[in-house]
Structure formats: structure tokens, C-alpha cells
Design a protein around this motif. Structure first.
Motif: not given
Length: 153
Positions: A22-25, A68-78, A82-86
């Protein structure tokens, strides 16, 4: 999916890989946005960010996807699972489209072959991380595979 690992011991490593992707993007998108600010929105224009071909459209999309990847990585909670897969599969589809159209007028994102390779790797890292980041309480996680198959000492 019953065979997807839950509470994998290397979960922190996969979360870090997801965060780095996510940081790279985001970094790529910001540098690309600066490089292509006066250029056309789509099409190949020989602009480069971090050595990869880009244009204004792909720079903006990279910032959005990376955020979006950074935000969901920070939040976790599964949510990150989903975000990483899609998003990983979406990035692979974009990379495949650009590989097929790399030397035509349909190259909307201004990709070069190097950009396609970096896009594929980023998408694969996100998919891999999405497969191993799932978290569940111990009571719902089930027994490890060795115990389920009766192979304990």
C-alpha cells in the motif's frame, strides 16, 4: 473457505507486506501525480515515476488503491483480508489489460512492461497477504491441521 488459515503465526509478516504494498502504491502515485500534473489524463506520455511508466489516471488510481490498502491494514479486523483479496485481483486485471494493450492506443494507464511487472507483483503480494491475515477467536478457529488429522505425538 475451509482451507484458508486462521490465526496464522506469520500474520504480522503478511500484514507488514500488505502495508508495504500500500505504501509503494501511494508513494508511486504521489510521485507520478507530480510528474504528470501538466500532461494528458490518459495515454502513454513517456513520464516515469520510480522508473515505471505512468500517467495522471494511473497515478490517481494508485493513490486511491494504496490509501485503501493502508487504511484497511491499519484497521485490521478482517477488513484487510477482503480488501487485499479484491484489490489484489483488481490490480492483476488492470496489469493484464495493460500487458495486452502495451504498444497500442488502448494503453489508457501509460504502462510500460516494467510497470506491468511491478503491478503483477503488487497484486500478488496483496492476494498472498489476504490469504493469511484472517483472525478469529481461538474457540472459532478450529484445531490445527495436525490435531485434526490425528498426527500429534
Amino acid at each position: 473457505m475451509a482451507h484458508t488459515p486462521v490465526n496464522h503465526p506469520l500474520r504480522p509478516l503478511y500484514r507488514a507486506l500488505s502495508f508495504l504494498a500500500g505504501a509503494f502504491l501511494v508513494v508511486f502515485g504521489v510521485i507520478g501525480l507530480i510528474q504528470t500534473s501538466g500532461e494528458s489524463f490518459t495515454g502513454a506520455n513517456d513520464e516515469r515515476a520510480l522508473g515505471l511508466g505512468t500517467n495522471l489516471l494511473w497515478s490517481i488510481l494508485a493513490i486511491i488503491i494504496g490509501a485503501v490498502v493502508l487504511a484497511t491494514s491499519a484497521l485490521g479486523r478482517n477488513l484487510d483480508v477482503e480488501a487485499n483479496k479484491y484489490l489484489g485481483w483488481a490490480i492483476l486485471v488492470i496489469g493484464s489489460y495493460e500487458l495486452a494493450t502495451s504498444r497500442t492506443d488502448a494503453n489508457f494507464f501509460g504502462f510500460t512492461i516494467g510497470t506491468v511487472i511491478a503491478t503483477y507483483l503488487t497484486g500478488l503480494v496483496l492476494i498472498l497477504a489476504g490469504l493469511y491475515l484472517k483472525v478469529a477467536p481461538r474457540s472459532e478457529a478450529g484445531a490445527p491441521r495436525q490435531v485434526r488429522e490425528g498426527r500429534t505425538a
